[in-house]
Motif scaffolding. Sequence first.
Motif, mmCIF file in Angstrom:
data_model
loop_
_atom_site.group_PDB
_atom_site.id
_atom_site.type_symbol
_atom_site.label_atom_id
_atom_site.label_comp_id
_atom_site.label_asym_id
_atom_site.label_seq_id
_atom_site.Cartn_x
_atom_site.Cartn_y
_atom_site.Cartn_z
ATOM 1 N N PRO A 49 0.824 -1.205 0.000
ATOM 2 C CA PRO A 49 0.000 0.000 0.000
ATOM 3 C C PRO A 49 0.860 1.257 0.000
ATOM 4 C CG PRO A 49 -0.065 -1.078 2.146
ATOM 5 C CD PRO A 49 0.715 -1.969 1.235
ATOM 6 N N LYS A 50 0.360 2.293 -0.646
ATOM 7 C CA LYS A 50 1.012 3.595 -0.678
ATOM 8 C C LYS A 50 -0.054 4.636 -0.384
ATOM 9 C CE LYS A 50 4.686 2.963 -4.035
ATOM 10 N NZ LYS A 50 5.348 3.583 -5.175
ATOM 11 N N GLY A 51 0.321 5.659 0.360
ATOM 12 C CA GLY A 51 -0.623 6.737 0.577
ATOM 13 C C GLY A 51 -0.570 7.296 1.976
ATOM 14 N N LYS A 52 -1.416 8.273 2.190
ATOM 15 C CA LYS A 52 -1.449 9.000 3.466
ATOM 16 C C LYS A 52 -2.757 8.757 4.194
ATOM 17 C CE LYS A 52 1.456 12.959 2.323
ATOM 18 N NZ LYS A 52 2.386 12.852 3.434
ATOM 19 N N PHE A 53 -2.638 8.764 5.520
ATOM 20 C CA PHE A 53 -3.842 8.757 6.349
ATOM 21 C C PHE A 53 -4.448 10.155 6.290
ATOM 22 C CE2 PHE A 53 -1.271 5.307 7.997
ATOM 23 C CZ PHE A 53 -2.199 4.279 7.935
ATOM 24 N N GLY A 54 -5.761 10.184 6.235
ATOM 25 C CA GLY A 54 -6.448 11.450 6.084
ATOM 26 C C GLY A 54 -6.709 11.779 4.633
ATOM 27 N N ARG A 55 -6.167 10.975 3.733
ATOM 28 C CA ARG A 55 -6.419 11.149 2.299
ATOM 29 C C ARG A 55 -6.828 9.810 1.701
ATOM 30 N NH1 ARG A 55 -1.655 13.787 -0.580
ATOM 31 N NH2 ARG A 55 -0.929 11.639 -0.806
ATOM 32 N N GLU A 56 -5.875 8.876 1.535
ATOM 33 C CA GLU A 56 -6.224 7.562 0.981
ATOM 34 C C GLU A 56 -6.758 6.594 2.036
ATOM 35 O OE1 GLU A 56 -3.521 9.414 -1.890
ATOM 36 O OE2 GLU A 56 -3.216 9.008 0.228
ATOM 37 N N TYR A 57 -6.327 6.762 3.273
ATOM 38 C CA TYR A 57 -6.662 5.787 4.318
ATOM 39 C C TYR A 57 -7.214 6.455 5.560
ATOM 40 C CZ TYR A 57 -3.559 2.961 1.412
ATOM 41 O OH TYR A 57 -2.966 2.322 0.362
ATOM 42 N N ASP A 58 -8.033 5.689 6.292
ATOM 43 C CA ASP A 58 -8.525 6.136 7.589
ATOM 44 C C ASP A 58 -7.842 5.319 8.683
ATOM 45 O OD1 ASP A 58 -9.786 3.628 7.559
ATOM 46 O OD2 ASP A 58 -11.804 4.461 7.381
ATOM 47 N N ALA A 59 -8.141 5.641 9.928
ATOM 48 C CA ALA A 59 -7.486 4.969 11.057
ATOM 49 C C ALA A 59 -7.799 3.483 11.094
ATOM 50 C CB ALA A 59 -7.896 5.635 12.371
ATOM 51 N N LYS A 60 -8.967 3.076 10.628
ATOM 52 C CA LYS A 60 -9.326 1.651 10.622
ATOM 53 C C LYS A 60 -8.385 0.864 9.695
ATOM 54 C CE LYS A 60 -13.223 -1.469 10.100
ATOM 55 N NZ LYS A 60 -14.657 -1.603 9.810
ATOM 56 N N ALA A 61 -8.126 1.394 8.516
ATOM 57 C CA ALA A 61 -7.166 0.750 7.605
ATOM 58 C C ALA A 61 -5.774 0.784 8.226
ATOM 59 C CB ALA A 61 -7.160 1.455 6.251
ATOM 60 N N GLY A 62 -5.455 1.898 8.900
ATOM 61 C CA GLY A 62 -4.144 2.023 9.535
ATOM 62 C C GLY A 62 -3.927 0.995 10.623
ATOM 63 N N TYR A 63 -4.972 0.692 11.385
ATOM 64 C CA TYR A 63 -4.880 -0.331 12.432
ATOM 65 C C TYR A 63 -4.444 -1.656 11.803
ATOM 66 C CZ TYR A 63 -6.267 -3.235 16.407
ATOM 67 O OH TYR A 63 -6.273 -4.126 17.456
ATOM 68 N N ARG A 64 -5.063 -1.999 10.687
ATOM 69 C CA ARG A 64 -4.740 -3.244 9.976
ATOM 70 C C ARG A 64 -3.302 -3.211 9.448
ATOM 71 N NH1 ARG A 64 -5.752 -4.043 4.775
ATOM 72 N NH2 ARG A 64 -7.219 -2.313 4.713
ATOM 73 N N PHE A 65 -2.888 -2.064 8.888
ATOM 74 C CA PHE A 65 -1.519 -1.928 8.385
ATOM 75 C C PHE A 65 -0.504 -2.061 9.518
ATOM 76 C CE2 PHE A 65 -3.069 1.100 4.795
ATOM 77 C CZ PHE A 65 -3.460 0.023 4.030
ATOM 78 N N ALA A 66 -0.787 -1.440 10.662
ATOM 79 C CA ALA A 66 0.143 -1.509 11.797
ATOM 80 C C ALA A 66 0.207 -2.922 12.368
ATOM 81 C CB ALA A 66 -0.259 -0.506 12.875
ATOM 82 N N CYS A 67 -0.905 -3.638 12.348
ATOM 83 C CA CYS A 67 -0.901 -5.044 12.781
ATOM 84 C C CYS A 67 -0.009 -5.860 11.849
ATOM 85 C CB CYS A 67 -2.331 -5.578 12.802
ATOM 86 S SG CYS A 67 -2.453 -7.283 13.391
ATOM 87 N N SER A 68 -0.126 -5.623 10.560
ATOM 88 C CA SER A 68 0.720 -6.311 9.586
ATOM 89 C C SER A 68 2.192 -5.986 9.807
ATOM 90 C CB SER A 68 0.287 -5.913 8.168
ATOM 91 O OG SER A 68 1.110 -6.506 7.200
ATOM 92 N N ALA A 69 2.502 -4.723 10.121
ATOM 93 C CA ALA A 69 3.889 -4.353 10.435
ATOM 94 C C ALA A 69 4.347 -5.072 11.695
ATOM 95 C CB ALA A 69 4.006 -2.829 10.606
ATOM 96 N N GLY A 70 3.441 -5.250 12.657
ATOM 97 C CA GLY A 70 3.757 -6.005 13.870
ATOM 98 C C GLY A 70 4.122 -7.447 13.563
ATOM 99 N N LEU A 71 3.448 -8.043 12.579
ATOM 100 C CA LEU A 71 3.796 -9.411 12.167
ATOM 101 C C LEU A 71 5.213 -9.457 11.607
ATOM 102 C CD1 LEU A 71 0.458 -10.490 10.449
ATOM 103 C CD2 LEU A 71 1.315 -11.229 12.694
ATOM 104 N N GLU A 72 5.592 -8.414 10.877
ATOM 105 C CA GLU A 72 6.965 -8.320 10.358
ATOM 106 C C GLU A 72 7.971 -8.215 11.508
ATOM 107 O OE1 GLU A 72 8.258 -8.349 7.193
ATOM 108 O OE2 GLU A 72 6.312 -8.672 6.230
ATOM 109 N N LEU A 73 7.629 -7.428 12.539
ATOM 110 C CA LEU A 73 8.510 -7.335 13.711
ATOM 111 C C LEU A 73 8.669 -8.697 14.377
ATOM 112 C CD1 LEU A 73 7.219 -4.034 15.392
ATOM 113 C CD2 LEU A 73 9.360 -4.336 14.132
ATOM 114 N N LEU A 74 7.553 -9.414 14.534
ATOM 115 C CA LEU A 74 7.604 -10.747 15.142
ATOM 116 C C LEU A 74 8.462 -11.690 14.306
ATOM 117 C CD1 LEU A 74 3.881 -11.148 16.254
ATOM 118 C CD2 LEU A 74 5.863 -10.840 17.760
ATOM 119 N N ALA A 75 8.365 -11.588 12.989
ATOM 120 C CA ALA A 75 9.178 -12.438 12.107
ATOM 121 C C ALA A 75 10.666 -12.173 12.317
ATOM 122 C CB ALA A 75 8.783 -12.216 10.647
#
Length: 155
Positions: A49-75
């Motif tokens: 994904p590419k883009g900014k919160f407040g334009r392409e994405y809202d906080a709900k999508a951001g929560y999902r993106f941050a969870c995915s980044a957390g999976l990368e940290l766990l890996a």
Amino acid sequence: MTAEEKLKSLNIVLPTGSGPFANYVNAVRTGNLLFIAGKSCGAENGVYPKGKFGREYDAKAGYRFACSAGLELLAVMRHELGSLNHVVRVVEVQGFVNATEEFEEHAQVLNGCSDLLIEVFGERGLHVRSVMGANSLRSGLPVIVKAVVEFHSLD
């Protein structure tokens, strides 16, 4: 329940983990601390994904993106330590949110990562945290998260 058992009970399969995108390493161990470089969300349908919160994405999508980044940290943790069971404590999480000036829900975005770490590690996943808005992030990514964890000696 161990962290590895918790992952299985949650039906979480960790990604193989992304490598560095420039001249740095994924993680550095010093003493019993593991410093993990910034990680972003994984690709969805083969596209990052590419883009900014407040334009392409809202906080709900951001929560999902941050969870995915957390999976990368766990890996990265698993790769560096051999098992998530070696983690004593998640010490710190720091997030960078690619956002418009008007966006104010940075904390809700980063909760996606924090909630995942707490779910996997329980009380040991509680951490200090900071989140910053950014005018841009590498490759136009919406969120990048880094962490510091304490681990049992691997000797």
